[in-house]
Design a protein around this motif. Structure first.
Motif, PDB file in Angstrom:
ATOM      1  N   TYR A   1      46.382  44.153  42.220  1.00 57.79           N
ATOM      2  CA  TYR A   1      46.018  43.447  41.968  1.00 57.79           C
ATOM      3  C   TYR A   1      47.020  42.464  43.800  1.00 57.79           C
ATOM      4  O   TYR A   1      48.432  42.976  43.339  1.00 57.79           O
ATOM      5  N   ASN A  60      43.213  37.809  46.488  1.00 53.44           N
ATOM      6  CA  ASN A  60      42.561  37.484  45.603  1.00 53.44           C
ATOM      7  C   ASN A  60      41.984  39.086  45.616  1.00 53.44           C
ATOM      8  O   ASN A  60      40.636  38.925  45.672  1.00 53.44           O
ATOM      9  N   THR A 114      45.493  36.397  37.260  1.00 53.07           N
ATOM     10  CA  THR A 114      44.799  37.020  38.279  1.00 53.07           C
ATOM     11  C   THR A 114      44.286  37.942  37.776  1.00 53.07           C
ATOM     12  O   THR A 114      43.157  37.748  38.271  1.00 53.07           O
TER      13      THR A 114
END
Ligand SMILES: Cc1cc2nc3c(=O)[nH]c(=O)nc-3n(C[C@H](O)[C@H](O)[C@H](O)COP(=O)(O)OP(=O)(O)OC[C@H]3O[C@@H](n4cnc5c(N)ncnc54)[C@H](O)[C@@H]3O)c2cc1C
Length: 510
Positions: free
Chosen positions: A97, A102, A416
């Motif tokens: 990630y 994003n 996240t």
């Protein structure tokens, strides 16, 4: 207890245990001296409440399977311990990630599967990835040839069989990937594992990263069913069964010399054990800096050790959660939570005390029985580059600081991934560079040995390893050795140190 041995091994970590077992199996009289109360170094587990946590191992590289054995598998087979351990393959290569961008990408094991998945994420990356894996395999084979033939490396053989390896051997990861015309986004995903070697893609040797990554993707990664302590216990039991000795609570203070030749060791409790050969599972920093009489230490040894840069310092959070992984929505085994996918930017982030990046492992997704039914073990592994951690802490702020860093990392994970874990924490333990320095004796809490950077990487270290043999009959193994850090490297380095020590012994006997 006997006082005289053929060889003394300082430290019962991965490298030390393999070196000792190798020598014992060849009929040598060996003593292993370990400062802690159990074998394995950080290859161990610990218990809090109803949870047994894995202290370190989340992915063993180059083990493989019976059908496709890696170097560690072959080593354990040679040592006669293979059938005493059970391994499982972890489910996916990684799920990375980027907090800033994003985005997230989940990659499988298997070269074909990996390339196909990458092509879906980054259209147009297929050909460059195919070339990368061909080249990576050649680099791995070339390194194997060099290690096996280090006494006489046939330049013509290398030129003929590993021509592309020669072309890339002095280049960094980013330079070679650029030359393969790999799109930048694919490069960023491919280099997810950079932090384990301590340097970003612009400073990291291509040969080193590519050969490690090739084994990882081609053979998958395994972990022992009963955690890393199972391997440590099996190795230790086998050493003792074959007549070797392991002495715990035995911290070595000094290496002793007689007529300028190695003669044995002195423990902190005053005991002396004699041997003409020593294998150190402890870093050159500690040996040359503290454990040798200073007039004995050649200046080249000091220069080389000082020129090496310490790698990443470790920071871990061990969580026992009172819900199952499924109920919490924790579907993956490994979550790489980075601020940036670009390794140069991420290196800067990990060089700051504000770093909230981490790699998060859900142990039950590889071993469902890793904790009691209805619970989950989640382990965060994070790194600090350089000495930022030791510079930021004082005796006064240490506990506040470590709680704050841990909280930041858990928050970053929740933000996240959208997965909430905090309310379900039943047990928590935090290990910092201070913990690792104290437990394993690692300089400044470094958990991945010396950095692999610029020209000081795996290849020149392996080619030049005889020039690092500064003190006759003193050999090194483990994460600070020539094969560098990681479970696979430290086991294989133990085997290498044993073979070199046997050669030294035979040379004396002739
Ligand atoms: C949190 C964490 C996660 C990790 N995850 C992974 C992973 O998933 N995969 C992977 O491949 N690698 C991983 N690693 C790295 C890997 O654990 C190490 O590279 C490897 O275990 C190093 O083994 P070693 O042979 O150097 O032994 P060490 O573990 O360094 O052991 C050295 C031994 O020497 C002993 N000792 C020190 N000083 C003395 C003295 N004076 N006298 C006697 N004994 C002494 C210590 O107590 C210790 O037992 C991780 C490490 C950590 C800390």
């Amino acid at each position: 207890m006997d006082r005289e041995y053929d060889c003394i091994v300082i430290g019962a970590g991965n490298g030390g245990l393999v070196a000792a077992l190798d020598l014992v199996k060849r009929g040598r009289k060996v003593l292993v001296l370990e400062k802690n109360k159990k074998p394995g170094g950080v290859a161990t587990s610990f218990v809090r409440g109803r949870f047994e946590f894995e202290a370190s191992l989340h992915a063993l590289c180059d083990y493989g399977t019976e059908a496709s054995p890696g170097e560690v598998y072959k080593l354990f087979e040679k040592l006669g311990v293979l059938d005493k351990m059970d391994f499982v393959t972890v489910p996916e290569a990684f799920h990375v990630y980027s907090m800033n961008e994003n985005v997230h990408y989940k990659l499988p094991f298997g070269i074909v599967e990996f390339i196909e998945q990458m092509e879906e994420y980054v259209h147009g990356s297929y050909d460059s990835l195919k070339k990368f894996f061909f080249l990576a395999e050649e680099c791995k084979e070339a390194l194997f040839y060099i290690e096996e033939n280090k006494d006489y490396i046939d330049a013509n053989y290398v030129k003929k069989n590993f021509p592309d390896f020669l072309k890339v051997s002095s280049h960094t990861v980013d330079k070679v990937l650029d030359s393969l015309k790999m799109p930048k986004k694919a490069q960023n995903i491919l280099t997810t594992y950079w932090s384990y070697l301590g340097s970003p893609a612009s400073k990291l040797s291509f040969v080193h990263y590519a050969s490690m990554f090739f084994s990882y993707i081609a053979k998958g990664a395994q972990i022992p069913y009963k955690k890393s302590h199972q391997i440590s216990l099996v190795l230790a039991e086998e050493i003792e069964k074959l007549g070797g000795k392991i002495k715990y609570f035995s911290s070595v203070k000094e290496i002793l010399f007689k007529d300028k030749k190695i003669a044995g060791v002195l423990l902190h409790n005053g005991e002396i054990y004699e041997a003409k050969h020593i294998i150190s599972n402890v870093s050159p920093n500690s040996i040359y800096g503290r454990m040798l009489p200073q007039p004995i230490v050649p200046k080249e040894a000091i220069q080389l050790t000082n020129s090496r840069i310490l790698g990443a310092r470790g920071f871990s959070i061990y969580l026992g959660l009172n819900q199952s992984a499924k109920d919490l929505g924790l579907d993956d085994y490994s979550y790489f939570i980075y601020e940036n996918l670009d390794s140069d930017k991420e290196y800067q982030n990990q060089s700051s005390i504000k770093n909230s990046s981490s790699v998060v492992y859900v142990l039950n997704n590889a071993i469902p029985s890793a904790s009691p039914k209805g619970t989950t073990i989640v382990e965060f592994k994070s790194l600090f580059m350089g000495d930022v951690f030791s510079k930021s802490i004082t005796e006064k702020n240490y506990f506040d600081m470590k709680s704050k860093i841990a909280e930041n990392m858990i928050d970053a994970f929740e933000r996240t991934t959208g997965i909430v874990i905090k309310p379900y924490i039943e047990e928590i333990e935090i290990a910092t560079p201070v913990t690792y320095a104290r437990y394993g004796g690692y300089p400044d809490g470094v958990i991945y040995g010396y950095k692999a950077t610029g020209m000081d990487n795996l290849l020149p270290r392996m080619v030049g390893m005889d020039h690092e043999n500064f003190i006759p009959n003193l050999r090194f193994c483990g994460g600070f050795g020539v094969k560098m850090s990681g479970y696979h490297a430290s086991y294989l380095s133990g085997d290498l140190a044993a073979r070199l020590t046997l050669k030294d012994m035979k040379g004396e006997e002739e």
